[in-house]
Design a protein around this motif. Sequence first.
Motif, PDB file in Angstrom:
ATOM      1  N   MET A   1       0.829  -1.211   0.000  1.00 37.90           N
ATOM      2  CA  MET A   1       0.000   0.000   0.000  1.00 37.90           C
ATOM      3  C   MET A   1       0.862   1.259   0.000  1.00 37.90           C
ATOM      4  SD  MET A   1      -2.962   1.106   2.718  1.00 37.90           S
ATOM      5  CE  MET A   1      -4.071  -0.191   2.273  1.00 37.90           C
ATOM      6  N   ARG A   2       1.991   1.135   0.609  1.00 37.64           N
ATOM      7  CA  ARG A   2       2.866   2.302   0.697  1.00 37.64           C
ATOM      8  C   ARG A   2       3.399   2.703  -0.677  1.00 37.64           C
ATOM      9  NH1 ARG A   2       2.511   5.298   5.367  1.00 37.64           N
ATOM     10  NH2 ARG A   2       2.048   3.873   7.062  1.00 37.64           N
ATOM     11  N   ASP A   3       3.468   1.739  -1.614  1.00 39.62           N
ATOM     12  CA  ASP A   3       4.021   2.039  -2.938  1.00 39.62           C
ATOM     13  C   ASP A   3       2.944   2.397  -3.945  1.00 39.62           C
ATOM     14  OD1 ASP A   3       6.526   1.478  -1.927  1.00 39.62           O
ATOM     15  OD2 ASP A   3       6.438  -0.648  -2.528  1.00 39.62           O
ATOM     16  N   GLU A   4       1.748   2.409  -3.511  1.00 38.15           N
ATOM     17  CA  GLU A   4       0.677   2.717  -4.457  1.00 38.15           C
ATOM     18  C   GLU A   4       0.729   4.184  -4.860  1.00 38.15           C
ATOM     19  OE1 GLU A   4      -3.316   0.864  -3.929  1.00 38.15           O
ATOM     20  OE2 GLU A   4      -2.493   0.351  -1.960  1.00 38.15           O
ATOM     21  N   SER A   5       0.241   4.440  -6.034  1.00 36.39           N
ATOM     22  CA  SER A   5       0.216   5.806  -6.543  1.00 36.39           C
ATOM     23  C   SER A   5      -0.817   6.626  -5.798  1.00 36.39           C
ATOM     24  CB  SER A   5      -0.096   5.808  -8.033  1.00 36.39           C
ATOM     25  OG  SER A   5      -1.408   5.325  -8.235  1.00 36.39           O
ATOM     26  N   ASP A   6      -0.622   7.948  -5.867  1.00 36.49           N
ATOM     27  CA  ASP A   6      -1.575   8.836  -5.215  1.00 36.49           C
ATOM     28  C   ASP A   6      -2.984   8.657  -5.799  1.00 36.49           C
ATOM     29  OD1 ASP A   6       0.560   9.789  -3.795  1.00 36.49           O
ATOM     30  OD2 ASP A   6       0.826  11.592  -5.039  1.00 36.49           O
ATOM     31  N   GLU A   7      -3.038   8.481  -7.091  1.00 38.55           N
ATOM     32  CA  GLU A   7      -4.342   8.350  -7.747  1.00 38.55           C
ATOM     33  C   GLU A   7      -5.074   7.085  -7.280  1.00 38.55           C
ATOM     34  OE1 GLU A   7      -1.463   8.901  -9.271  1.00 38.55           O
ATOM     35  OE2 GLU A   7      -1.743  11.041  -9.632  1.00 38.55           O
ATOM     36  N   HIS A   8      -4.326   5.985  -7.159  1.00 37.18           N
ATOM     37  CA  HIS A   8      -4.947   4.743  -6.706  1.00 37.18           C
ATOM     38  C   HIS A   8      -5.416   4.850  -5.264  1.00 37.18           C
ATOM     39  CE1 HIS A   8      -4.769   0.121  -6.100  1.00 37.18           C
ATOM     40  NE2 HIS A   8      -5.939   0.483  -6.610  1.00 37.18           N
ATOM     41  N   LEU A   9      -4.579   5.479  -4.451  1.00 37.10           N
ATOM     42  CA  LEU A   9      -4.983   5.660  -3.056  1.00 37.10           C
ATOM     43  C   LEU A   9      -6.230   6.521  -2.942  1.00 37.10           C
ATOM     44  CD1 LEU A   9      -1.470   6.202  -1.424  1.00 37.10           C
ATOM     45  CD2 LEU A   9      -2.980   4.231  -1.115  1.00 37.10           C
ATOM     46  N   MET A  10      -6.291   7.535  -3.769  1.00 41.85           N
ATOM     47  CA  MET A  10      -7.472   8.401  -3.720  1.00 41.85           C
ATOM     48  C   MET A  10      -8.721   7.647  -4.169  1.00 41.85           C
ATOM     49  SD  MET A  10      -8.550  11.277  -2.838  1.00 41.85           S
ATOM     50  CE  MET A  10     -10.049  12.216  -3.009  1.00 41.85           C
ATOM     51  N   LEU A  11      -8.575   6.762  -5.142  1.00 39.67           N
ATOM     52  CA  LEU A  11      -9.723   5.950  -5.574  1.00 39.67           C
ATOM     53  C   LEU A  11     -10.167   5.002  -4.461  1.00 39.67           C
ATOM     54  CD1 LEU A  11      -8.742   5.109  -9.257  1.00 39.67           C
ATOM     55  CD2 LEU A  11     -10.467   6.741  -8.452  1.00 39.67           C
ATOM     56  N   ARG A  12      -9.178   4.475  -3.751  1.00 38.54           N
ATOM     57  CA  ARG A  12      -9.540   3.582  -2.643  1.00 38.54           C
ATOM     58  C   ARG A  12     -10.266   4.336  -1.536  1.00 38.54           C
ATOM     59  NH1 ARG A  12      -4.548   0.152  -0.789  1.00 38.54           N
ATOM     60  NH2 ARG A  12      -6.121  -0.346   0.797  1.00 38.54           N
ATOM     61  N   TYR A  13      -9.774   5.525  -1.285  1.00 38.61           N
ATOM     62  CA  TYR A  13     -10.494   6.332  -0.283  1.00 38.61           C
ATOM     63  C   TYR A  13     -11.892   6.703  -0.794  1.00 38.61           C
ATOM     64  CZ  TYR A  13     -11.834  10.230   2.652  1.00 38.61           C
ATOM     65  OH  TYR A  13     -12.527  11.062   3.494  1.00 38.61           O
ATOM     66  N   GLN A  14     -11.977   6.904  -2.068  1.00 36.41           N
ATOM     67  CA  GLN A  14     -13.285   7.191  -2.669  1.00 36.41           C
ATOM     68  C   GLN A  14     -14.258   6.053  -2.417  1.00 36.41           C
ATOM     69  OE1 GLN A  14     -13.475   7.418  -7.026  1.00 36.41           O
ATOM     70  NE2 GLN A  14     -13.933   9.612  -6.784  1.00 36.41           N
ATOM     71  N   GLN A  15     -13.717   4.838  -2.374  1.00 39.45           N
ATOM     72  CA  GLN A  15     -14.576   3.660  -2.169  1.00 39.45           C
ATOM     73  C   GLN A  15     -14.756   3.308  -0.696  1.00 39.45           C
ATOM     74  OE1 GLN A  15     -12.485   0.767  -4.478  1.00 39.45           O
ATOM     75  NE2 GLN A  15     -13.004   1.727  -6.442  1.00 39.45           N
ATOM     76  N   GLY A  16     -14.176   4.151   0.203  1.00 36.32           N
ATOM     77  CA  GLY A  16     -14.433   3.946   1.610  1.00 36.32           C
ATOM     78  C   GLY A  16     -13.243   3.459   2.423  1.00 36.32           C
ATOM     79  N   ASP A  17     -12.051   3.466   1.839  1.00 37.87           N
ATOM     80  CA  ASP A  17     -10.869   2.999   2.566  1.00 37.87           C
ATOM     81  C   ASP A  17     -10.236   4.186   3.277  1.00 37.87           C
ATOM     82  OD1 ASP A  17      -8.630   1.846   3.549  1.00 37.87           O
ATOM     83  OD2 ASP A  17      -7.905   1.052   1.632  1.00 37.87           O
ATOM     84  N   ALA A  18     -10.409   4.282   4.568  1.00 43.12           N
ATOM     85  CA  ALA A  18      -9.848   5.400   5.331  1.00 43.12           C
ATOM     86  C   ALA A  18      -8.332   5.292   5.432  1.00 43.12           C
ATOM     87  CB  ALA A  18     -10.460   5.429   6.731  1.00 43.12           C
ATOM     88  N   GLY A  19      -7.794   4.073   5.383  1.00 39.01           N
ATOM     89  CA  GLY A  19      -6.352   3.919   5.452  1.00 39.01           C
ATOM     90  C   GLY A  19      -5.639   4.534   4.267  1.00 39.01           C
ATOM     91  N   ALA A  20      -6.265   4.475   3.105  1.00 35.65           N
ATOM     92  CA  ALA A  20      -5.657   5.087   1.925  1.00 35.65           C
ATOM     93  C   ALA A  20      -5.523   6.597   2.103  1.00 35.65           C
ATOM     94  CB  ALA A  20      -6.509   4.774   0.687  1.00 35.65           C
ATOM     95  N   PHE A  21      -6.497   7.188   2.748  1.00 33.60           N
ATOM     96  CA  PHE A  21      -6.410   8.636   2.980  1.00 33.60           C
ATOM     97  C   PHE A  21      -5.258   8.961   3.931  1.00 33.60           C
ATOM     98  CE2 PHE A  21      -7.350  12.412   5.432  1.00 33.60           C
ATOM     99  CZ  PHE A  21      -7.599  13.337   4.439  1.00 33.60           C
ATOM    100  N   ASP A  22      -5.047   8.113   4.930  1.00 33.59           N
ATOM    101  CA  ASP A  22      -3.954   8.369   5.859  1.00 33.59           C
ATOM    102  C   ASP A  22      -2.617   8.388   5.123  1.00 33.59           C
ATOM    103  OD1 ASP A  22      -5.721   8.532   7.930  1.00 33.59           O
ATOM    104  OD2 ASP A  22      -5.477   6.427   8.550  1.00 33.59           O
ATOM    105  N   ILE A  23      -2.446   7.483   4.177  1.00 31.65           N
ATOM    106  CA  ILE A  23      -1.184   7.454   3.424  1.00 31.65           C
ATOM    107  C   ILE A  23      -1.047   8.711   2.572  1.00 31.65           C
ATOM    108  CG2 ILE A  23       0.119   6.215   1.679  1.00 31.65           C
ATOM    109  CD1 ILE A  23      -1.245   3.662   2.665  1.00 31.65           C
ATOM    110  N   LEU A  24      -2.133   9.079   1.921  1.00 32.65           N
ATOM    111  CA  LEU A  24      -2.104  10.290   1.097  1.00 32.65           C
ATOM    112  C   LEU A  24      -1.779  11.517   1.962  1.00 32.65           C
ATOM    113  CD1 LEU A  24      -5.119   9.972  -1.373  1.00 32.65           C
ATOM    114  CD2 LEU A  24      -2.701  10.170  -1.959  1.00 32.65           C
ATOM    115  N   TYR A  25      -2.399  11.565   3.102  1.00 31.15           N
ATOM    116  CA  TYR A  25      -2.190  12.726   3.965  1.00 31.15           C
ATOM    117  C   TYR A  25      -0.742  12.767   4.455  1.00 31.15           C
ATOM    118  CZ  TYR A  25      -2.826  16.075   7.717  1.00 31.15           C
ATOM    119  OH  TYR A  25      -2.710  17.179   8.537  1.00 31.15           O
ATOM    120  N   GLN A  26      -0.222  11.594   4.781  1.00 26.76           N
ATOM    121  CA  GLN A  26       1.157  11.545   5.257  1.00 26.76           C
ATOM    122  C   GLN A  26       2.133  11.971   4.168  1.00 26.76           C
ATOM    123  OE1 GLN A  26       1.677  10.923   8.437  1.00 26.76           O
ATOM    124  NE2 GLN A  26       3.905  11.332   8.221  1.00 26.76           N
ATOM    125  N   ARG A  27       1.844  11.657   2.961  1.00 26.96           N
ATOM    126  CA  ARG A  27       2.722  12.001   1.849  1.00 26.96           C
ATOM    127  C   ARG A  27       2.722  13.503   1.565  1.00 26.96           C
ATOM    128  NH1 ARG A  27       1.525   7.524  -2.890  1.00 26.96           N
ATOM    129  NH2 ARG A  27       2.432   5.713  -1.806  1.00 26.96           N
TER     130      ARG A  27
END
Lengths: 186, 339
Positions: free
Chosen positions: A1-27
């Motif tokens: 998950m740490r190597d995922e692109s910003d766009e993919h993480l944002m899509l995951r957060y779009q689908q309800g994954d709060a952890g993806a947002f944490d990674i985006l925010y940390q970046r």
Amino acid sequence: MRDESDEHLMLRYQQGDAGAFDILYQRHKGPLYRYLTRLLAHDQTAEEIYQDVWLRLIQARSRYQASASFRTYLFQIARNRALDHFRSQRRRPQLATHDPADTDELPDAQQLDVADLVHNHSCLARLLELVRDLPDAQRDVFLLKEEAGLSLQEIAALSTENVEAVKSRLRYAIAKLRTGLREFLT
Amino acid sequence: MSDHISKTPADNSDDLSRLYRAAPTAEPPAPLDAAIRAAARRELAAAIDSKPRFWHRWGTSLASAALLVLAVGVILQLQRETPTALTSAPAPERTATPQPATPEPELALEIAAPATKADTAVMATDAVVKQELRRRAVRDDAVADYQAQPGPKLSVEGKTANADRSRASVLSQGVIEERMSTAPAAATAAPGPIPQPQAIIPLDGRSALQRSEVKQKAATAEHDAITEFSAQSDRSASAEREPEPEPAASMTRKFARESAPDRPTPMSPATGAADLDARTAVIDDWLRRIEALLQARKLPQAEQQLRAFHQQYADYPLPKLQQRFGRQWVDDTLKPPSQ
């Protein structure tokens, strides 16, 4: 998950994954925070806008499309909020207009030998002061380049300016910074 | 990070970039980080709960609307399935008229589903219902008269119970009468449980027609016999006097006494004592006039009347005719022409 692109993480957060947002925010929390604080030169206002930028991103997550760069999307929101702040302060925004400083004669600036300067805290503090004193448009371009890591083309697209104008502003900003740090070159 | 859009030293910002990155970095405060992360999770939770919140808000209203629609549908369905004869019939008045015993429930259920019966059964049931309505109207008039009279009346509860028993009795009675109308004639000869036998007479159209024909023929024969008898009486004024025939009343009593043990009678199963007496009188009168013709030596007329009588009352005991008019003459008269 740490190597995922910003766009993919944002899509995951779009689908309800709060952890993806944490990674985006940390970046992106540091660069965005510094961009705003150094662009606006007012920490409290910068923090308010910083929080508002993230809240807008959260609320507009369903409209995000992966075709756009997430970083460009995030800093686009931040820049627009900064312009709104400048307008609310009845201050003529200088970010997207021609900066009179751009017509000044380009100073004769040479590249710095930064091998020793990076450990000179006085030089680093002076650099930040020089950035703060840059004209708004030049400061905006410099910060977008250094903090957001955007290319001149991306900055031109984000600010709806042509690339040559962006390049000119950046050139003037660099020359002024080098001139201001000249005292540390001995 | 760096843009190499120009090869001039003024466009190369690598040195400044290194120096800028070495400058103290600033980070957002931890509370601000926590607030933003919490906002991100709160928005997700709100989105997940949006559907249950919708049902929580509109669930009661939707359930009430669905229940209302279901109730209306059931009522409409019940109204559609209820037989027209029963629904269109007026509800029985809450009267104090004594009613027959409460019928069996299954009989009432049978009349409630007339579509499963044969056409004849349906027609008979319809006739029974109409007849019951007429009878109920008469009874209502009697009840109205009863209630108009001073004196103690039954309580409302008693009237209600009687009305319910009356309604059930109507249904049960209709089924019983329906079965009787479609049963064989031998079975219908047995006395039925219906306390008003006169109400069944109109159902037996064949018996009514038969009685009509008998009366018409009897009237004709009587007219002929009276004519002949009158002529004979005129002629016999100068002739020697013959013994008087047996009085009609005594003949009637005799035939009634003789024919009663030999029942079952060929008449309508619901024929009462009055009809039996009338029929006996007609037969006795007819036989008496045949006897008069024989006494007047009018053999062709007597033979014609005997054949007509035998054709009309084929079930009349032949031995009685032979005993009354003579075996030889009766056999010769009633012998088929081919023989």
